[in-house]
Design an enzyme around this catalytic site. Structure first.
Site, PDB file in Angstrom:
ATOM      1  CB  SER A  41      -0.682  -0.246   0.860  1.00 46.15           C
ATOM      2  OG  SER A  41      -0.304  -0.328   2.485  1.00 46.15           O
ATOM      3  CG  ASP A 336      -5.123   3.327   8.524  1.00 47.81           C
ATOM      4  OD1 ASP A 336      -3.823   3.297   8.505  1.00 47.81           O
ATOM      5  OD2 ASP A 336      -5.520   3.431   6.531  1.00 47.81           O
ATOM      6  CG  HIS A 339      -2.280   3.213   6.116  1.00 45.79           C
ATOM      7  ND1 HIS A 339      -3.050   2.193   6.076  1.00 45.79           N
ATOM      8  CD2 HIS A 339      -1.153   2.620   4.909  1.00 45.79           C
ATOM      9  CE1 HIS A 339      -2.396   0.959   5.650  1.00 45.79           C
ATOM     10  NE2 HIS A 339      -2.101   0.877   4.824  1.00 45.79           N
TER      11      HIS A 339
END
Length: 362
Positions: A41, A336, A339
């Site tokens: 990601s 979050d 991240h």
């Protein structure tokens, strides 16, 4: 809901990477005609939107600081590292996802990301989340080069690969999933042995890219996993002397440092053995640890919780339009539970701009 589905819903890949701010770059870098990104990601701008997986960020509040507040699939409130790099070197402001259905052959001329949130060097990691493994990402790259060469010709296409910047950011999910959260690999390996297993996979990946013509390669280290809000939360629930306290997990961080030391050694060895190649190791562990240890130095107020939801566990599908979010994400290191915020990335940019691009611009 089964335990497996709950795990998939609760876990997302890690967006812990450097970002490069155009404002901090001394000048454009025209020597880099394209960027090709591979990994998790940290470099997935929305490829997962187009595959059958729960690990997606194509919904608000993700992307709320992107132009138009677009939830593009980036696991961030804003841009990813590769978007900033692309802008710095004079390419697109946003590096496109290769699987984006609107991607044209012309768009490909500045490069693309093949990254897939949730993936790892270990095939088990990708299988757990039903995302693109590294083999699939390399296959898509080869497909992309066929498209590019049809447009610009064989010679120019090969030159683009030779001068292009290859960013490989992967490994964090392997450690998070297979060592700490679902330690199935610990039945086969010691932690150090698993590190070696992963790095052999990475070596093969880099050698394959080299054979395809890649000469400018960046390998990104893993972050202090023990300081991710998810892991801090897990640690606070386990009976110990510091139960209920939100502290970094020292053992996990020590493991990450050990892995990074081996990764750095591998990059040096490959630099020496792959003739004509530049292989750079990028440390993100140190800068992130400094942010966590000295938040006021960087303007942060919250170091162990994410901006989204409670900040303790939410990410991916659990961080959604129903989730409350902090008012000012720039006061948070984490967007979050795993991240970083764009504010944290911009701080890492000051570190990486001076160490990375000059290495490859010659």
């Amino acid at each position: 809901m089964s335990h497996g589905n709950a795990v998939v819903l609760a876990l997302c890949s890690i967006t812990i990477l450097f970002q490069i701010s155009p404002a901090t770059a001394p000048r454009p870098w025209p020597q880099i005609p394209a960027i090709f990104a591979f990994g998790d990601s940290t470099v997935d701008p929305g490829n997962n939107n187009n595959i059958a997986t729960l690990l997606r960020a194509d919904h608000l509040p993700y992307g709320r600081n992107l132009p138009g507040h677009a939830a593009s699939g980036r696991f961030s409130d804003g841009k990813l590292t590769t978007d900033y790099i692309s802008s710095v070197v004079g390419l697109n402001d946003l590096l496109p996802a290769y699987l984006d259905s609107s991607l044209t052959n012309i768009d490909l001329l500045g490069g693309a990301s093949f990254g897939s949130a949730g993936t790892g060097l270990d095939e088990l990691t990708a299988n757990l989340s039903k995302v693109l493994d590294m083999e699939s990402q390399l296959n898509y790259f080869e497909e992309a080069m066929v498209r590019i060469k049809k447009m610009v010709g064989e010679r120019k296409g090969e030159e683009m690969v030779k001068k292009g910047l290859f960013v490989i950011s992967v490994g964090t999910n392997d450690l998070l999933y297979n060592v700490y959260l679902l330690p199935t690999r610990m039945l086969q390996f010691s932690v150090s042995g698993y590190h070696d297993f992963l790095l052999q996979k990475l070596r093969s990946l880099l050698q394959r890219l080299y054979k395809k013509g890649a000469r400018k390669m960046v390998v990104v280290g893993v972050p202090p996993i023990g300081c991710l809000p998810l892991q801090v939360t897990m640690g606070s629930l386990i009976p110990s002397d510091h139960m209920t306290q939100r502290l970094c997990n020292k053992k996990q961080n020590d493991d990450c440092q050990a892995y990074n030391n081996k990764l750095k050694a591998l990059s040096i060895k490959l630099q020496a053995t792959l003739v004509g190649a530049k292989v750079a190791y990028l440390d993100v562990y140190g800068p992130i640890m400094d942010m966590v240890a000295n938040p006021s130095k960087y303007g942060f107020e919250e170091t162990s919780k994410g901006c989204c939801g409670s900040g303790l566990m939410e990410m991916g599908p659990m961080c959604n339009f129903l989730s409350p979010t902090c008012y000012d994400a720039s006061k948070f290191i984490f967007w979050d539970a795993v991240h970083l915020t764009q504010a944290a990335y911009s701080i890492l940019a000051n570190h990486s701009t001076t160490t990375l691009l000059p290495h490859f611009a010659l």
